[in-house]
Design an enzyme around this catalytic site. Structure first.
Site, PDB file in Angstrom:
ATOM      1  N   HIS A 167       0.829  -1.205   0.000  1.00  0.00           N
ATOM      2  CA  HIS A 167       0.000   0.000   0.000  1.00  0.00           C
ATOM      3  C   HIS A 167       0.867   1.260   0.000  1.00  0.00           C
ATOM      4  O   HIS A 167       0.695   2.155  -0.852  1.00  0.00           O
ATOM      5  CB  HIS A 167      -0.912  -0.025   1.226  1.00  0.00           C
ATOM      6  CG  HIS A 167      -1.838   1.135   1.345  1.00  0.00           C
ATOM      7  ND1 HIS A 167      -3.166   1.074   0.987  1.00  0.00           N
ATOM      8  CD2 HIS A 167      -1.638   2.405   1.801  1.00  0.00           C
ATOM      9  CE1 HIS A 167      -3.742   2.251   1.207  1.00  0.00           C
ATOM     10  NE2 HIS A 167      -2.835   3.075   1.705  1.00  0.00           N
ATOM     11  N   GLU A 168       1.807   1.315   0.928  1.00  0.00           N
ATOM     12  CA  GLU A 168       2.645   2.514   1.025  1.00  0.00           C
ATOM     13  C   GLU A 168       3.586   2.637  -0.165  1.00  0.00           C
ATOM     14  O   GLU A 168       3.948   3.755  -0.564  1.00  0.00           O
ATOM     15  CB  GLU A 168       3.414   2.522   2.340  1.00  0.00           C
ATOM     16  CG  GLU A 168       2.543   2.498   3.598  1.00  0.00           C
ATOM     17  CD  GLU A 168       1.463   3.576   3.628  1.00  0.00           C
ATOM     18  OE1 GLU A 168       1.642   4.634   2.988  1.00  0.00           O
ATOM     19  OE2 GLU A 168       0.433   3.354   4.300  1.00  0.00           O
ATOM     20  N   HIS A 188       1.841   4.733  -2.760  1.00  0.00           N
ATOM     21  CA  HIS A 188       1.988   6.164  -2.492  1.00  0.00           C
ATOM     22  C   HIS A 188       3.387   6.640  -2.889  1.00  0.00           C
ATOM     23  O   HIS A 188       3.556   7.687  -3.514  1.00  0.00           O
ATOM     24  CB  HIS A 188       1.773   6.446  -1.002  1.00  0.00           C
ATOM     25  CG  HIS A 188       0.348   6.410  -0.558  1.00  0.00           C
ATOM     26  ND1 HIS A 188      -0.633   7.198  -1.136  1.00  0.00           N
ATOM     27  CD2 HIS A 188      -0.267   5.704   0.427  1.00  0.00           C
ATOM     28  CE1 HIS A 188      -1.786   6.971  -0.532  1.00  0.00           C
ATOM     29  NE2 HIS A 188      -1.589   6.061   0.419  1.00  0.00           N
TER      30      HIS A 188
END
Length: 498
Positions: free
Chosen positions: A263-264, A267
Site C-alpha cells: 500500500h505505502e 503512495h
C-alpha cells in the site's frame, strides 16, 4: 529560466514555500518514527512556527503582485508554465483568506494530539484524546469560517484533500457504493466462511521484514531513493525528490505488514514518478489524495492481492515461513488473503467491506462539523454505526474510534479519498490493461517494471499540473465512475454459479 522575470521570481518564492512544507513533512516523519514521546511539546512549537512562516511567505503581497502580472493564457494550456500559474493562483486565493496564526495553531494542535493519540490508543482511553479532538474540531470550524463560497460546510475541508470536488458528489458515489456493496457482502458471506486461520500465528518479524523488502525491490524500491521504517500507523512521506520514506507495522501474530508495505509503496511510487522538472514547485506532488489512494490501492490490491502476483511470490513466502505455510496450497492462500468478512479495523479490511469503514467515517465527520454530534458522543456513535453497517460489535475504543490517527492529526475531510481511490484505481487499471495485454503474465514472472512505467508515464509524471478530475479524464477517458470497480469486485469475489 523562463525568459519572463516575473515568472522566474514567482518560482523562486514558491520554491522557498515548498522547502518549508517539505521540512514540516520531515518533522512529521521524525515524530512518528524516531522522536521520543517527550518531544511532543517542542515539536508542536517548531511545526507551528514553520507552518506560520510557510503560510506568510506564500500569501505575501509580492506573490500576489506576481500572480496579478502573469496570465496563464500566454502559454499553452498543457505547459508547465500555464499549470504553475493556474495552480498557484488557486492555492493563493484559498490561502490568503486564512490568517497565518490560525495555520500555525492548527499545526500545533495536531502535533500535540498525535502525541496523545498513541498512549490513548494503547490504553483504549478515548477520554484522554477527547480534549484534543475538541480543539481540532474548533480550529477546523474557524478555518471553515474563512470561506463563504461553498454549498456545504464539509466542502471546505474536502477541497483541501480532493480539490474541486463537492460533498454532494462524494455522497452520490457513496450512496451508489452502499446500494451495490451491502447485498454483495451478504451474497459472499452467505456462501460460507473461508479458512484463513493459517495467516495468524507465529511469524518472525525479522523474516517478515526481509520478505517485504524483497517484494518492494521487485516492485521498484531502491536503496538510494527509498527506505522502510516501523511506526504504529503506516504512512508514506517524501521530504524531497528522490527521498521516499515508507513505514509499516510488523506484528509477530500475522502478515498484514506485507500488504501495508505494498500500500505505502503505491503512495511512494506516485511521488517518485512525478516529473523531476516539477520538483521544488507546487506542481511536484500527487494531484489529490483520492488519486494518491488509487495508487496505494492499485499496488496493494490490484497487484498485491492478485493470483498472478502470488504465483511469483508465494513460493518465496513458503520458504520464508515453512513451518506455517509449507502445507498450504497456493489457491487456498489466495482465497484467504481475499476473504470477505466484516471486521473491526479499517486498514485490515477486505476490498469489499473496506468502503463501509470509509462511508461511516465520512458521515460521522459531517455530523461532527455541523454540530449534530458532540465529540464526547463520538465513541458511542462509532460503535452503533459499526454494528449497523458491518454487523460488528466493537470491544473497546482501541479497536474502534481510536484505531486511526487521522482525526488526532486534524485531518477531517481526508477519509472519503480512500474509497474514491478504490473507485479510481480500477478505472486506471482497465486503461492500463488495454495497453499492456499480458499484465498477468508479467506479474507471474515477477516483472512489475512495465506496469510501473505505464503508470509513471500516463499518471505520475503529471504531478499537479491539472485538476484531479482533468487528470483522471486524461488517464481513463472518463469521469469518476464506480461501475468498473463494482464489476471488478463481482468478477473477483462474488460466488460463481455452480
Amino acid at each position: 529560466m523562463s525568459g519572463n522575470p516575473n515568472l522566474d521570481q514567482l518560482r523562486r518564492l514558491l520554491s522557498e514555500v515548498e522547502d518549508l512544507r517539505k521540512s514540516l513533512g520531515l518533522l512529521f516523519w521524525d515524530q512518528r518514527v524516531m522522536m521520543p514521546p517527550g518531544g511532543s511539546q517542542a515539536r508542536a512549537e517548531a511545526c507551528a512556527t514553520l507552518g506560520r512562516i510557510a503560510h506568510e511567505t506564500f500569501v505575501s503581497p509580492e506573490v500576489g503582485k506576481l500572480l496579478d502580472s502573469l496570465d496563464e493564457n500566454d502559454y499553452d494550456h498543457d505547459s508547465d508554465e500555464a499549470s504553475l500559474i493556474r495552480l498557484a493562483r488557486r492555492d493563493y486565493e484559498k490561502a490568503v483568506r486564512v490568517p497565518p496564526e490560525l495555520t500555525g495553531e492548527m499545526r500545533r494542535a495536531s502535533i500535540l494530539a498525535l502525541g496523545a493519540w498513541g498512549p490513548a490508543k494503547e490504553k483504549s482511553d478515548f477520554k484522554a484524546l477527547l480534549p484534543h479532538l475538541e480543539r481540532n474540531l474548533e480550529l477546523r470550524r474557524r478555518y471553515v469560517e474563512c470561506f463563504d463560497d461553498f454549498d456545504e460546510t464539509y466542502d471546505v475541508l474536502l477541497d483541501d484533500y480532493e480539490p474541486c470536488m463537492k460533498t454532494a458528489e462524494v455522497r452520490e458515489i457513496f450512496e451508489g457504493l452502499k446500494r451495490d456493496l451491502v447485498p454483495l457482502i451478504q451474497e459472499i458471506t452467505a456462501v460460507g466462511d473461508v479458512d484463513d486461520s493459517f495467516l495468524f500465528g507465529d511469524f518472525d518479524v525479522e523474516r517478515q521484514r526481509e520478505f517485504c523488502l524483497d517484494v518492494l525491490h521487485q516492485f521498484g524500491y531502491t536503496e538510494d531513493e527509498w527506505r522502510l521504517d516501523e511506526t504504529a500507523h503506516p504512512f508514506m512521506s517524501s521530504p524531497g525528490h528522490g527521498d521516499i520514506r515508507l513505514t509499516t507495522n510488523f506484528r509477530p501474530g500475522d502478515l498484514q505488514a506485507i500488504f501495508a508495505c505494498m500500500h505505502e509503496f503505491g503512495h511512494g511510487a506516485y511521488e517518485w514518478g512525478v516529473d523531476e522538472k516539477l520538483a521544488g514547485t507546487p506542481l511536484g506532488s500527487g494531484v489529490s489524495l483520492g488519486v494518491h489512494e488509487s495508487q496505494s490501492r492499485t499496488w496493494e490490491n490490484l497487484v498485491g492481492r492478485s493470483r498472478a502476483c502470488w504465483r511469483f511470490f508465494y513460493p518465496k513466502l513458503q520458504e520464508t515461513f515453512p513451518e506455517r505455510l509449507s502445507d498450504v496450497d497456493e489457491e487456498v492462500f489466495y482465497r484467504a488473503i481475499n476473504k470477505v468478512h466484516p471486521s473491526l479495523i479499517r486498514i485490515e479490511a477486505d476490498e469489499v467491506t473496506y468502503n463501509m469503514h470509509i462511508i461511516l467515517r465520512f458521515e460521522l465527520e459531517q455530523d461532527l462539523l455541523e454540530g449534530r454530534l458532540a465529540p464526547k458522543d463520538l465513541s458511542g456513535a462509532w460503535n452503533e454505526m459499526m454494528h449497523r453497517y458491518l454487523g460488528v460489535d466493537v470491544p473497546d475504543d482501541a479497536h474502534g474510534v481510536l484505531q486511526d490517527m487521522h482525526w488526532a492529526g486534524g485531518s477531517i475531510g481526508y477519509f472519503p479519498t480512500y474509497a474514491l481511490g478504490n473507485v479510481i484505481s480500477v478505472q486506471i487499471w482497465e486503461r492500463l490493461k488495454e495497453d499492456l495485454v499480458d499484465v498477468d503474465e508479467q506479474m507471474e514472472r515477477g516483472d512489475f517494471a512495465e506496469i510501473r512505467e505505464w503508470l509513471r508515464t500516463h499518471l505520475y509524471v503529471l504531478g499537479r499540473k491539472f485538476t484531479p478530475q482533468e487528470t483522471i479524464e486524461r488517464v481513463t477517458r472518463s469521469r469518476i465512475d464506480a461501475g468498473p470497480y463494482i464489476r471488478y469486485l463481482r468478477e473477483k469475489l462474488a460466488p460463481q454459479p455452480a
